[in-house]
Write an enzyme that holds these catalytic residues in place. Structure first.
Site: not given
Lengths: 223, 81
Positions: A85, A194, A196
Site C-alpha cells: 500500500c 494488504h 498482513e
C-alpha cells in the site's frame, strides 16, 4: 531469519506486518525511518499507512528518509523488499518500481475484501503461491489506481512482472487491473492489497496473506 | 524579495479524477462554461532579492526531484516580482 519493517511518521500497519512475520516463523525487526541502519535484516517490508500525512504525493517525502537511502542501494543489489500500500507508493516514488499510484477513479477511499489473482510466483515474496491462484485480501486506500506509460505496461506484461491482478472487478481504475508488480530482477515487489491483514481467520477475510511472509522465509533458507 | 512559482500538472494522458469531479460539480451550481477541468498544484517559493541563475537551477532540480513526479506530472518554473 531477520525481516525488518520500517516505521515512518504516519505508518499504520507496521505492527501488523511485524506480527505477520512472527506468525510465519521469522524474527521481526523494527526499523526506524530516521536511521540508515538496516540492523542486519535479510529482507525488509515497507508497511501501509499515511507516511508524512501523504503530503505532496503519497510516499514522496518518505522516499528521502535516511533508511530509504540504505534500502535503495541494497535493493539495487538484490536485497528483497516488499512494499504494501503506502509502501508500494514509496517504492514507485523511489523509482525502484515503475509507474505511479494516483487517486482512485471514483475518489472514494476503498476498504473491502478484494479477490486478486497471483500471476507471478517467481519472486521471493510469492513463491509459496501457485500460478493463477485466487486469493482474498483486504484493500484499504484512497490512492491505489496504478498508472504507467504504454511502454512500461507493455514491458511489465511482456516480462511477466505483474504479481497481483484484481479479479472480478477493477476497484479503482488501475491500468490492466494491476494490483502488484515486481522489478526486472524480481527482488522488489509492491502490492496495494494488504497481505498482513489476512493472516488469521479471526481478524481477516482469509489466511491467504500469510504466504507472502512464509515465502520470504523459504526464499532466505534456500539461498 | 521575489517569488519563484512552480506549477505542477498531471500529464494530459493521466486520468485526473479530482478535475473530473470539479467539472461535474460546476453545472450543478449553474456554471456551464467548462468543457473540462484539470487540477494541479502551485508552489510559491520566496527568496531574498532577485533570484539568481543558480537558485533557479536549484528550484528546477527540486521540481524534478521532489515537487513533481516526472512519471505522471509536468512542471513549469516562473518568477513573480
Amino acid at each position: 531469519m531477520r525481516i525488518g519493517v520500517v516505521t515512518f511518521p504516519g505508518s499504520l500497519d507496521d505492527s501488523s506486518a511485524l506480527r505477520a512475520i512472527r506468525l510465519a516463523g521469522g524474527e521481526a525487526v523494527p526499523l526506524f525511518h530516521a536511521s540508515d541502519d538496516l540492523k542486519e535484516v535479510q529482507a525488509v517490508v515497507l508497511p501501509g499507512g499515511f507516511s508524512y500525512g501523504d503530503y505532496l504525493r503519497c510516499g514522496a517525502i518518505s522516499r528521502f528518509a535516511p533508511i530509504m537511502e540504505s534500502i535503495i542501494v541494497a535493493a539495487e543489489h538484490g536485497f528483497p523488499v516488499l512494499g504494501i500500500c503506502n509502501g508500494f507508493q514509496i517504492l514507485t516514488e523511489s523509482h525502484l518500481l515503475p509507474g505511479a499510484l494516483i487517486r482512485n477513479q471514483d475518489l472514494h477511499f476503498i476498504c473491502t475484501d478484494q479477490p486478486v489473482t497471483v500471476e507471478n510466483t517467481n519472486t521471493p515474496w510469492t513463491r509459496g503461491y501457485t500460478q493463477g491462484q485466487r486469493i482474498v485480501i483486504p484493500i484499504k486506500n484512497g490512492e491505489g489506481s496504478y498508472q504507467a506509460s504504454a511502454e512500461t505496461l507493455a514491458e511489465l506484461e511482456g516480462e511477466g512482472r505483474v504479481v497481483l491482478r484484481y479479479a472480478d472487478k477493477n476497484p479503482n481504475g488501475s491500468q490492466n487491473n494491476i494490483a502488484g508488480i515486481t522489478n526486472a530482477r524480481g527482488n522488489v515487489v509492491g502490492v496495494m492489497p494488504h497481505p498482513e491483514q489476512a493472516i488469521e481467520s479471526l481478524t481477516g477475510p482469509s489466511e491467504d496473506g500469510l504466504i507472502f511472509f512464509s515465502s520470504i522465509l523459504q526464499s532466505l533458507v534456500a539461498r | 524579495m521575489a517569488t519563484i512559482i512552480v506549477e505542477v500538472m498531471l500529464k494530459p494522458e493521466i486520468l485526473d479524477p479530482q478535475g473530473q469531479a470539479v467539472a461535474s460539480a460546476l453545472p450543478r451550481l449553474g456554471f456551464n462554461f467548462a468543457k473540462s477541468v484539470r487540477q494541479g498544484k502551485r508552489f510559491e517559493i520566496v527568496v531574498d532579492g532577485e533570484p539568481t541563475h543558480t537558485q533557479l537551477a536549484e528550484v528546477e532540480a527540486a521540481a524534478e526531484k521532489l515537487l513533481s513526479n516526472p512519471v505522471i506530472e509536468t512542471y513549469v518554473v516562473k518568477v513573480e516580482k
